[in-house]
Design a protein around this motif. Structure first.
Motif, short mmCIF file in Angstrom:
data_model
loop_
_atom_site.label_atom_id
_atom_site.label_comp_id
_atom_site.label_asym_id
_atom_site.label_seq_id
_atom_site.Cartn_x
_atom_site.Cartn_y
_atom_site.Cartn_z
N GLU A 4 0.84 -1.20 0.00
CA GLU A 4 0.00 0.00 0.00
C GLU A 4 0.87 1.24 0.00
O GLU A 4 1.91 1.28 0.66
N LYS A 6 0.23 5.40 0.51
CA LYS A 6 -0.78 6.40 0.89
C LYS A 6 -0.23 7.79 0.65
O LYS A 6 0.95 8.05 0.87
N GLN A 8 -1.92 12.18 0.20
CA GLN A 8 -3.11 13.00 0.34
C GLN A 8 -2.91 14.35 -0.33
O GLN A 8 -1.79 14.77 -0.61
N THR A 101 -7.06 1.88 -6.60
CA THR A 101 -6.94 3.23 -6.05
C THR A 101 -8.21 3.54 -5.28
O THR A 101 -9.31 3.38 -5.82
N ASP A 116 -7.70 11.69 0.85
CA ASP A 116 -6.73 10.65 1.22
C ASP A 116 -6.78 9.59 0.13
O ASP A 116 -7.85 9.09 -0.20
N THR A 118 -5.29 5.91 -1.25
CA THR A 118 -4.58 4.68 -0.95
C THR A 118 -4.46 3.90 -2.26
O THR A 118 -5.48 3.58 -2.89
N SER A 120 -3.27 0.42 -3.64
CA SER A 120 -2.91 -0.96 -3.27
C SER A 120 -2.45 -1.65 -4.54
O SER A 120 -3.11 -1.54 -5.58
N SER A 136 1.45 7.34 -7.69
CA SER A 136 0.85 8.25 -6.72
C SER A 136 0.97 9.69 -7.22
O SER A 136 0.05 10.49 -7.04
#
Length: 155
Positions: A4, A6, A8, A101, A116, A118, A120, A136
């Motif tokens: 994962e 992450k 934001q 996503t 936020d 995430t 994966s 990302s």
């Protein structure tokens, strides 16, 4: 093994407008927001809710292939959370065996929302790569383009 990542972003758009763009209007908004990448989005099954299948048809200069089929596998209106899993093409042609996503929206103020994200993923190789970081960055780029669109062009 599924990893994962992450990240934001804060956007100057109200929660309701952003949620509507990421859910009900996604197929119409994406080609307008990133026209250099996505030619159009088709709903091939479903009504935009959980389980809906979408095909993102890419522009000719996108290296991930000509399309990506995604399934809305997570949708929570009350929590403002949507998850899209790639089930064919796109990222799955770029070294991933699993790619999803998820966006979680939270109101910060009347015209400000925290997004936020995430991502994966499961890579088909054991090699460490910077691919997820690039993905990302592209997701954050999409969010910023979406913010610009909603502030300037949406009508």
């Amino acid at each position: 093994m599924i990893e994962e990542l992450k990240t934001q972003a804060k956007v100057g758009v109200g929660l309701d407008a952003l949620w509507k763009a990421l859910t009900k209007e996604l197929r119409f908004v994406v080609p307008k927001v990133i026209p250099n990448l996505v030619k159009d989005v088709e709903v091939i099954e479903g009504d935009g809710g959980l389980g809906t299948l979408l095909i993102f048809n890419f522009c000719s200069d996108v290296s991930a292939g000509t399309y990506q089929k995604e399934k809305i596998d997570e949708l929570d209106e009350s929590q403002h959370r949507i998850g899209l899993q790639v089930i064919e093409g796109g990222h799955l042609n770029s070294g991933f065996s699993f790619y999803k996503t998820a966006f979680q929206l939270s109101a910060i103020g009347e015209q400000e929302t925290l997004v936020d994200v995430t991502i994966s993923y499961e890579s088909e190789t054991d090699q460490e790569s910077n691919m997820p970081c690039k993905k990302s960055e592209s997701t954050l780029y999409f969010i910023k383009c979406l913010e610009t669109y909603l502030l300037n062009d949406a009508s």
